[in-house]
Design a protein around this motif. Structure first.
Motif, short mmCIF file in Angstrom:
data_model
loop_
_atom_site.label_atom_id
_atom_site.label_comp_id
_atom_site.label_asym_id
_atom_site.label_seq_id
_atom_site.Cartn_x
_atom_site.Cartn_y
_atom_site.Cartn_z
N GLY A 3 8.08 9.86 -0.80
CA GLY A 3 9.17 10.47 -0.06
C GLY A 3 9.24 9.89 1.34
N THR A 4 10.37 10.08 1.99
CA THR A 4 10.65 9.43 3.26
C THR A 4 9.68 9.82 4.36
OG1 THR A 4 12.98 9.30 2.68
CG2 THR A 4 12.44 9.04 5.00
N ARG A 5 9.39 11.10 4.52
CA ARG A 5 8.51 11.55 5.61
C ARG A 5 7.12 10.96 5.48
NH1 ARG A 5 4.92 15.32 5.99
NH2 ARG A 5 5.52 16.46 4.13
N ARG A 6 6.57 11.00 4.28
CA ARG A 6 5.23 10.46 4.07
C ARG A 6 5.22 8.93 4.19
NH1 ARG A 6 4.64 14.43 -0.86
NH2 ARG A 6 3.85 16.25 0.22
N THR A 7 6.28 8.30 3.71
CA THR A 7 6.37 6.85 3.82
C THR A 7 6.46 6.43 5.28
OG1 THR A 7 7.36 6.68 1.63
CG2 THR A 7 7.67 4.80 3.10
N MET A 8 7.17 7.22 6.09
CA MET A 8 7.24 6.94 7.53
C MET A 8 5.85 7.06 8.17
SD MET A 8 10.83 8.65 8.73
CE MET A 8 10.56 8.25 10.44
N ALA A 9 5.10 8.07 7.77
CA ALA A 9 3.74 8.25 8.30
C ALA A 9 2.86 7.07 7.90
CB ALA A 9 3.14 9.57 7.80
N ALA A 22 0.84 -1.20 0.00
CA ALA A 22 0.00 0.00 0.00
C ALA A 22 0.87 1.25 0.00
CB ALA A 22 -0.94 0.00 1.21
N SER A 23 1.95 1.21 0.75
CA SER A 23 2.87 2.35 0.79
C SER A 23 3.61 2.50 -0.55
CB SER A 23 3.87 2.17 1.93
OG SER A 23 4.72 3.28 2.02
N ALA A 24 3.95 1.39 -1.17
CA ALA A 24 4.69 1.42 -2.44
C ALA A 24 3.80 1.83 -3.62
CB ALA A 24 5.30 0.05 -2.72
N ALA A 25 2.50 1.81 -3.43
CA ALA A 25 1.59 2.15 -4.53
C ALA A 25 1.81 3.57 -5.03
CB ALA A 25 0.13 1.96 -4.10
N GLU A 26 2.34 4.43 -4.18
CA GLU A 26 2.62 5.82 -4.55
C GLU A 26 3.96 6.22 -3.94
OE1 GLU A 26 2.10 9.39 -6.36
OE2 GLU A 26 0.51 7.89 -6.41
N SER A 27 4.86 6.70 -4.77
CA SER A 27 6.15 7.16 -4.28
C SER A 27 5.94 8.50 -3.57
CB SER A 27 7.13 7.31 -5.44
OG SER A 27 8.36 7.79 -4.96
N VAL A 61 -3.03 2.92 5.66
CA VAL A 61 -1.77 3.30 5.03
C VAL A 61 -2.00 4.34 3.94
CG1 VAL A 61 0.17 2.47 3.63
CG2 VAL A 61 -0.59 1.13 5.60
N VAL A 62 -2.92 4.07 3.03
CA VAL A 62 -3.10 4.99 1.91
C VAL A 62 -3.70 6.32 2.35
CG1 VAL A 62 -3.25 3.12 0.22
CG2 VAL A 62 -5.36 4.11 1.14
N GLY A 63 -4.37 6.36 3.48
CA GLY A 63 -4.95 7.60 3.97
C GLY A 63 -4.06 8.36 4.94
N ALA A 64 -2.86 7.85 5.19
CA ALA A 64 -2.00 8.43 6.23
C ALA A 64 -1.27 9.69 5.82
CB ALA A 64 -0.99 7.39 6.70
N ALA A 65 -1.03 9.87 4.54
CA ALA A 65 -0.25 11.03 4.10
C ALA A 65 -0.77 11.52 2.76
CB ALA A 65 1.23 10.64 3.97
N VAL A 125 4.89 1.35 22.21
CA VAL A 125 6.14 1.60 22.95
C VAL A 125 7.20 2.22 22.03
CG1 VAL A 125 5.71 -0.15 24.71
CG2 VAL A 125 6.97 -0.78 22.64
N GLY A 126 6.74 2.80 20.92
CA GLY A 126 7.64 3.54 20.05
C GLY A 126 8.27 2.78 18.91
N ALA A 127 7.86 1.55 18.67
CA ALA A 127 8.43 0.80 17.55
C ALA A 127 8.05 1.46 16.23
CB ALA A 127 7.95 -0.65 17.56
N GLU A 128 9.01 1.50 15.32
CA GLU A 128 8.78 2.03 13.98
C GLU A 128 9.36 1.05 12.97
OE1 GLU A 128 10.60 5.85 13.60
OE2 GLU A 128 9.24 6.80 15.03
N LEU A 129 8.75 1.03 11.81
CA LEU A 129 9.26 0.19 10.74
C LEU A 129 10.28 0.98 9.93
CD1 LEU A 129 5.93 -1.39 9.48
CD2 LEU A 129 7.67 -2.45 10.92
N PRO A 130 11.32 0.32 9.42
CA PRO A 130 12.27 1.03 8.57
C PRO A 130 11.60 1.40 7.25
CG PRO A 130 12.74 -1.32 8.58
CD PRO A 130 11.65 -1.09 9.60
N VAL A 131 12.05 2.50 6.66
CA VAL A 131 11.54 2.91 5.36
C VAL A 131 12.28 2.12 4.30
CG1 VAL A 131 11.34 4.83 3.74
CG2 VAL A 131 10.93 5.21 6.17
N VAL A 132 11.52 1.39 3.51
CA VAL A 132 12.11 0.57 2.45
C VAL A 132 11.46 0.97 1.13
CG1 VAL A 132 12.42 -1.77 1.59
CG2 VAL A 132 12.46 -1.34 4.05
#
Length: 167
Positions: free
Chosen positions: A38-44, A31-36, A133-137, A80-87
């Motif tokens: 940028g890093t900040r939006r992908t993190m969101a 879902a995140s890869a469906a639209e490029s 995911v698609v509505g996050a940014a 508890v603050g876990a984040e996924l890496p941006v890939v």
């Protein structure tokens, strides 16, 4: 006494359980890869997807709750603050096609292993993850102005996912 893995209570093999546990994060990534974006939006998007996955732990569906618990134990708890890496995938369309293929396999697996309520809850949860995911940014626009909350390519992915899952 040897403790049985959680998935054995649902009647899944280790391989089948691996498919079901891997899909929520894969759907998030596709879902995140469906639209490029940028890093900040992908993190969101990653944060929203991980929240949606973690929320599955509170599902009335024992299957969804068990899968969500397993995913969170593997990738971390956003509470508890876990984040996924941006890939950034080298070939986003190949990733999307692969995820949709695995989603179709999982849907068929569920139809043969669990009742429709459990299968439907899992399918709906995957679509909800994609929705979050698609509505996050906002995608597109210039300097944070304008753009679409859900781009056409994100909408196409979400709709294809729902179609494959018949949800």
């Amino acid at each position: 006494m040897i403790e049985q893995p959680a998935y054995s209570g649902f009647g899944f093999s280790d391989e089948e359980w691996g498919l079901l546990v891997g899909l929520p994060q894969s759907v998030l990534g596709a879902a995140s890869a469906a639209e490029s974006d940028g890093t900040r939006r992908t993190m969101a998007e990653g944060a929203a997807g991980l929240e949606a996955i973690a929320a599955g732990r509170e599902s009335a569906s024992p299957l969804v709750a068990a899968v969500a618990g397993e995913v969170v134990s593997r990738v971390g708890d956003p509470e508890v603050g876990a984040e996924l890496p941006v890939v950034a995938p080298a070939d986003p369309q190949a990733l999307i096609d692969d995820v949709l293929d695995r989603v179709a396999k999982a849907s068929a697996l569920l139809a043969g292993k669990v009742d429709e309520g459990q299968a439907g809850a899992y399918r709906h949860w995957l679509v909800e993850i994609a929705e979050q995911v698609v509505g996050a940014a906002v995608s597109g626009g210039l300097l944070g102005l304008g753009g679409d909350v859900v781009s056409d390519s994100e909408r196409r992915f979400r709709d294809r996912l729902a179609q494959v899952l018949n949800d």
